[in-house]
Motif scaffolding. Structure first.
Motif, short mmCIF file in Angstrom:
data_model
loop_
_atom_site.label_atom_id
_atom_site.label_comp_id
_atom_site.label_asym_id
_atom_site.label_seq_id
_atom_site.Cartn_x
_atom_site.Cartn_y
_atom_site.Cartn_z
N ASN A 161 0.84 -1.20 0.00
CA ASN A 161 0.00 0.00 0.00
C ASN A 161 0.87 1.25 0.00
O ASN A 161 1.90 1.31 0.67
CB ASN A 161 -1.02 0.01 1.16
N GLY A 162 0.46 2.21 -0.81
CA GLY A 162 1.22 3.46 -0.97
C GLY A 162 0.88 4.43 0.14
O GLY A 162 -0.18 5.07 0.11
N ARG A 163 1.77 4.57 1.11
CA ARG A 163 1.48 5.39 2.29
C ARG A 163 1.72 6.88 2.07
O ARG A 163 0.89 7.71 2.40
CB ARG A 163 2.32 4.92 3.48
N TRP A 164 2.90 7.23 1.54
CA TRP A 164 3.24 8.65 1.38
C TRP A 164 3.80 8.89 -0.02
O TRP A 164 4.51 8.05 -0.56
CB TRP A 164 4.26 9.09 2.43
N VAL A 165 3.51 10.05 -0.55
CA VAL A 165 4.04 10.44 -1.86
C VAL A 165 4.66 11.83 -1.73
O VAL A 165 4.12 12.70 -1.05
CB VAL A 165 2.94 10.41 -2.95
N ARG A 166 5.84 12.00 -2.36
CA ARG A 166 6.51 13.29 -2.37
C ARG A 166 6.95 13.60 -3.81
O ARG A 166 7.41 12.70 -4.52
CB ARG A 166 7.74 13.28 -1.45
N ALA A 167 6.83 14.84 -4.21
CA ALA A 167 7.20 15.25 -5.56
C ALA A 167 8.33 16.26 -5.49
O ALA A 167 8.37 17.10 -4.59
CB ALA A 167 5.99 15.87 -6.27
N HIS A 168 9.24 16.18 -6.46
CA HIS A 168 10.38 17.08 -6.54
C HIS A 168 10.28 17.91 -7.81
O HIS A 168 9.69 17.49 -8.81
CB HIS A 168 11.69 16.29 -6.53
N GLU A 169 10.89 19.10 -7.77
CA GLU A 169 10.82 20.03 -8.90
C GLU A 169 11.44 19.45 -10.16
O GLU A 169 11.08 19.84 -11.27
CB GLU A 169 11.49 21.35 -8.53
N ASP A 170 12.40 18.53 -10.02
CA ASP A 170 13.06 17.97 -11.20
C ASP A 170 12.26 16.84 -11.83
O ASP A 170 12.72 16.19 -12.77
CB ASP A 170 14.47 17.50 -10.85
N GLY A 171 11.06 16.60 -11.33
CA GLY A 171 10.20 15.59 -11.93
C GLY A 171 10.14 14.26 -11.21
O GLY A 171 9.30 13.42 -11.51
N ARG A 172 11.06 14.04 -10.25
CA ARG A 172 11.03 12.77 -9.52
C ARG A 172 9.81 12.71 -8.59
O ARG A 172 9.44 13.70 -7.98
CB ARG A 172 12.30 12.60 -8.69
N VAL A 173 9.24 11.53 -8.51
CA VAL A 173 8.15 11.28 -7.58
C VAL A 173 8.55 10.09 -6.71
O VAL A 173 8.93 9.04 -7.23
CB VAL A 173 6.83 10.95 -8.32
N VAL A 174 8.49 10.26 -5.40
CA VAL A 174 8.90 9.21 -4.46
C VAL A 174 7.66 8.68 -3.77
O VAL A 174 6.90 9.44 -3.15
CB VAL A 174 9.91 9.75 -3.43
N LEU A 175 7.46 7.39 -3.87
CA LEU A 175 6.32 6.73 -3.22
C LEU A 175 6.84 5.77 -2.15
O LEU A 175 7.65 4.89 -2.43
CB LEU A 175 5.52 5.94 -4.26
N THR A 176 6.42 5.99 -0.91
CA THR A 176 6.76 5.08 0.18
C THR A 176 5.67 4.01 0.28
O THR A 176 4.49 4.33 0.38
CB THR A 176 6.85 5.84 1.52
N ILE A 177 6.11 2.75 0.23
CA ILE A 177 5.17 1.63 0.20
C ILE A 177 5.37 0.75 1.43
O ILE A 177 6.50 0.40 1.78
CB ILE A 177 5.38 0.77 -1.08
N ASN A 178 4.28 0.42 2.09
CA ASN A 178 4.30 -0.59 3.15
C ASN A 178 4.06 -1.95 2.52
O ASN A 178 3.19 -2.10 1.63
CB ASN A 178 3.22 -0.32 4.19
N ALA A 179 4.80 -2.94 2.97
CA ALA A 179 4.66 -4.30 2.43
C ALA A 179 4.37 -5.26 3.57
O ALA A 179 5.15 -5.35 4.52
CB ALA A 179 5.94 -4.71 1.70
N ASP A 180 3.26 -5.97 3.48
CA ASP A 180 2.88 -6.99 4.47
C ASP A 180 2.86 -8.35 3.79
O ASP A 180 2.17 -8.52 2.77
CB ASP A 180 1.49 -6.70 5.06
N ALA A 181 3.59 -9.30 4.35
CA ALA A 181 3.64 -10.64 3.75
C ALA A 181 2.25 -11.25 3.71
O ALA A 181 1.48 -11.17 4.67
CB ALA A 181 4.58 -11.53 4.54
N VAL A 182 1.89 -11.84 2.58
CA VAL A 182 0.58 -12.47 2.43
C VAL A 182 0.46 -13.64 3.41
O VAL A 182 -0.59 -13.88 3.99
CB VAL A 182 0.37 -12.94 0.99
N GLU A 183 1.55 -14.37 3.60
CA GLU A 183 1.56 -15.47 4.56
C GLU A 183 2.64 -15.21 5.59
O GLU A 183 3.77 -14.92 5.27
CB GLU A 183 1.82 -16.79 3.85
N GLY A 184 2.25 -15.28 6.86
CA GLY A 184 3.24 -15.11 7.93
C GLY A 184 3.46 -13.65 8.27
O GLY A 184 2.71 -12.78 7.85
#
Length: 201
Positions: A178-201
């Motif tokens: 799931n995409g928790r946070w998004v940040r944009a930079h003036e040079d065009g880069r977009v940073v997406l912080t993603i949480n990852a939960d194991a489907v099993e375990g």
């Protein structure tokens, strides 16, 4: 510790979701989730604006007649805000929800973005791209696909009126993303912080 602010209501229970600096002057906005004590299906997003000294300036409940929740509130450079979260559709699905709000919390526009069996936005960021209507926005969240596989992280760019420009999904068979946070930079880069939960375990 200096002081505290208690926000309460005779009908609704409040859960704090976020705290955001106000745009046009010093102060802050509390983002709350309100649940009716007598009817748990009656849920809605709620904003309260304070001065730095704790004086309440305004409060707004967003109750379009269907359950919803606000997850994030992002100040925009023109003394307005983008609020994001989820809202229930007529068919029972939860859809991503975004609202453009004025400096006083008044709704300028709102849009729903149904994706898969369930979708929600958690965060937003101002896009460097601009049109005659103003800046666009990046919205981040997650979506549960119809194939009942793993949850996908979701990012979308919309224009100043909320019209989708592009969107991407990031998915793995072994993790719910799931995409928790998004940040944009003036040079065009977009940073997406993603949480990852194991489907099993």
């Amino acid at each position: 510790y200096k002081r505290e602010y208690i926000i309460k209501d005779a009908v609704f229970d409040y859960t704090a979701v976020n705290l955001v600096a106000a745009t046009e002057q010093a102060g802050f906005i509390a983002v709350l989730h309100a649940v009716n004590r007598s009817d748990e299906t009656d849920q809605n997003g709620f904003l309260v604006r304070f001065t730095p000294s704790g004086q309440q300036l305004w409060r707004r409940a967003y109750r379009p007649g269907i359950p919803n929740k606000l997850s994030g509130l992002v100040p925009v450079d023109d003394t307005s805000y983008i609020a994001v979260g989820r809202i229930r559709l007529d068919d029972g699905r939860m859809a991503g929800w975004a609202m453009k709000l004025g400096f006083d919390g008044a709704v300028q526009w709102q849009r729903t973005y149904p994706r898969g069996r369930f979708s929600i936005f958690h965060d937003a960021a101002l896009s460097p791209s601009q049109s005659a209507d103003g800046h666009g926005f990046f919205l981040s969240g997650d979506s549960v696909p119809y194939d009942e596989g793993s949850e996908a992280a979701w990012i979308m760019e919309v224009n100043a009126r909320g019209e989708p420009l592009w969107q991407r999904y990031y998915r793995r068979p072994d993790y719910d993303l799931n995409g928790r946070w998004v940040r944009a930079h003036e040079d065009g880069r977009v940073v997406l912080t993603i949480n990852a939960d194991a489907v099993e375990g």
